[in-house]
Design a protein around this motif. Structure first.
Motif, PDB file in Angstrom:
ATOM      1  N   ARG A  51       0.855  -1.183   0.038  1.00 41.07           N
ATOM      2  CA  ARG A  51       0.045  -0.217  -0.100  1.00 41.07           C
ATOM      3  C   ARG A  51       1.015   1.517  -0.065  1.00 41.07           C
ATOM      4  NH1 ARG A  51      -4.721   0.176   4.023  1.00 41.07           N
ATOM      5  NH2 ARG A  51      -5.036   1.895   2.889  1.00 41.07           N
ATOM      6  N   GLY A  52       1.987   1.102   0.632  1.00 40.13           N
ATOM      7  CA  GLY A  52       2.875   2.368   0.717  1.00 40.13           C
ATOM      8  C   GLY A  52       3.617   2.534  -0.510  1.00 40.13           C
ATOM      9  N   ALA A  56       0.867   4.261  -2.834  1.00 37.32           N
ATOM     10  CA  ALA A  56       0.447   5.535  -2.589  1.00 37.32           C
ATOM     11  C   ALA A  56       1.820   6.355  -3.285  1.00 37.32           C
ATOM     12  CB  ALA A  56       0.610   5.548  -1.280  1.00 37.32           C
ATOM     13  N   GLN A  90       1.398   6.678  -7.004  1.00 41.84           N
ATOM     14  CA  GLN A  90       0.217   7.482  -7.526  1.00 41.84           C
ATOM     15  C   GLN A  90       0.528   8.864  -7.046  1.00 41.84           C
ATOM     16  OE1 GLN A  90      -2.996   5.892  -4.962  1.00 41.84           O
ATOM     17  NE2 GLN A  90      -3.191   4.502  -6.647  1.00 41.84           N
ATOM     18  N   THR A  91       1.657   9.494  -6.626  1.00 40.61           N
ATOM     19  CA  THR A  91       2.276  10.659  -6.582  1.00 40.61           C
ATOM     20  C   THR A  91       2.054  11.618  -7.536  1.00 40.61           C
ATOM     21  OG1 THR A  91       3.529  10.250  -4.582  1.00 40.61           O
ATOM     22  CG2 THR A  91       3.796  12.205  -5.622  1.00 40.61           C
ATOM     23  N   ASP A  98       1.419  17.171  -6.609  1.00 38.06           N
ATOM     24  CA  ASP A  98       1.804  16.800  -5.105  1.00 38.06           C
ATOM     25  C   ASP A  98       3.362  17.363  -4.893  1.00 38.06           C
ATOM     26  OD1 ASP A  98      -0.632  15.769  -4.197  1.00 38.06           O
ATOM     27  OD2 ASP A  98       0.013  13.751  -4.843  1.00 38.06           O
ATOM     28  N   ALA A 153      -1.376  12.753  -0.436  1.00 38.99           N
ATOM     29  CA  ALA A 153      -0.654  11.641  -0.536  1.00 38.99           C
ATOM     30  C   ALA A 153       0.757  11.554   0.171  1.00 38.99           C
ATOM     31  CB  ALA A 153      -0.193  11.908  -2.293  1.00 38.99           C
ATOM     32  N   ARG A 154       1.311  12.329   0.648  1.00 37.77           N
ATOM     33  CA  ARG A 154       2.484  12.330   1.458  1.00 37.77           C
ATOM     34  C   ARG A 154       1.964  11.809   2.761  1.00 37.77           C
ATOM     35  NH1 ARG A 154       6.489  17.611   0.716  1.00 37.77           N
ATOM     36  NH2 ARG A 154       7.106  16.999  -1.636  1.00 37.77           N
ATOM     37  N   LYS A 157      -0.490   9.822   3.420  1.00 35.53           N
ATOM     38  CA  LYS A 157      -0.789   8.349   3.320  1.00 35.53           C
ATOM     39  C   LYS A 157       0.414   7.620   3.058  1.00 35.53           C
ATOM     40  CE  LYS A 157      -3.600   5.235   0.502  1.00 35.53           C
ATOM     41  NZ  LYS A 157      -4.551   4.985  -0.481  1.00 35.53           N
ATOM     42  N   GLN A 158       1.451   7.894   2.433  1.00 37.78           N
ATOM     43  CA  GLN A 158       2.751   7.443   2.156  1.00 37.78           C
ATOM     44  C   GLN A 158       3.362   7.184   3.824  1.00 37.78           C
ATOM     45  OE1 GLN A 158       5.182   9.466  -0.388  1.00 37.78           O
ATOM     46  NE2 GLN A 158       3.757   9.412  -2.048  1.00 37.78           N
ATOM     47  N   MET A 193       1.474   4.664   5.747  1.00 41.37           N
ATOM     48  CA  MET A 193       1.693   2.984   5.256  1.00 41.37           C
ATOM     49  C   MET A 193       3.174   2.842   5.813  1.00 41.37           C
ATOM     50  SD  MET A 193      -1.046   2.056   4.014  1.00 41.37           S
ATOM     51  CE  MET A 193      -1.922   2.892   5.365  1.00 41.37           C
TER      52      MET A 193
END
Length: 78
Positions: free
Chosen positions: A22-23, A26, A29-30, A34, A46-47, A49-50, A53
């Motif tokens: 997942r990390g 994520a 998907q940056t 972003d 996004a950051r 979430k990274q 994770m």
């Protein structure tokens, strides 16, 4: 007791793998927005979430290591 710890270890390893994947997703998907976002605007979703994770991955890895240590200690006492 050992069976429960082995099951917990397997679950911790699976959770680590899921958090890692997942990390990475994520991270991939940056978007360009972003990356070009000014620092004064704060971290992008996004950051965040990274980071979340990767923190989860580290926590699950720590849990797996602790379980392995408990299993080794239990085996050493027998």
């Amino acid at each position: 007791m050992n069976t429960i710890l082995v099951i917990a270890l397997i679950l911790a390893m699976i959770a680590t793998l899921v958090a890692l994947i997942r990390g990475i997703v994520a991270f991939l998907q940056t978007t360009k927005e972003d990356l070009n976002r000014p620092e004064s605007a704060g971290p992008s979703p996004a950051r965040l979430k990274q980071n979340r994770m990767m923190i989860n991955r580290v926590l699950f890895q720590a849990a797996a290591i602790i379980i392995v240590a408990i299993l080794l200690l239990a085996k050493g006492n027998n």
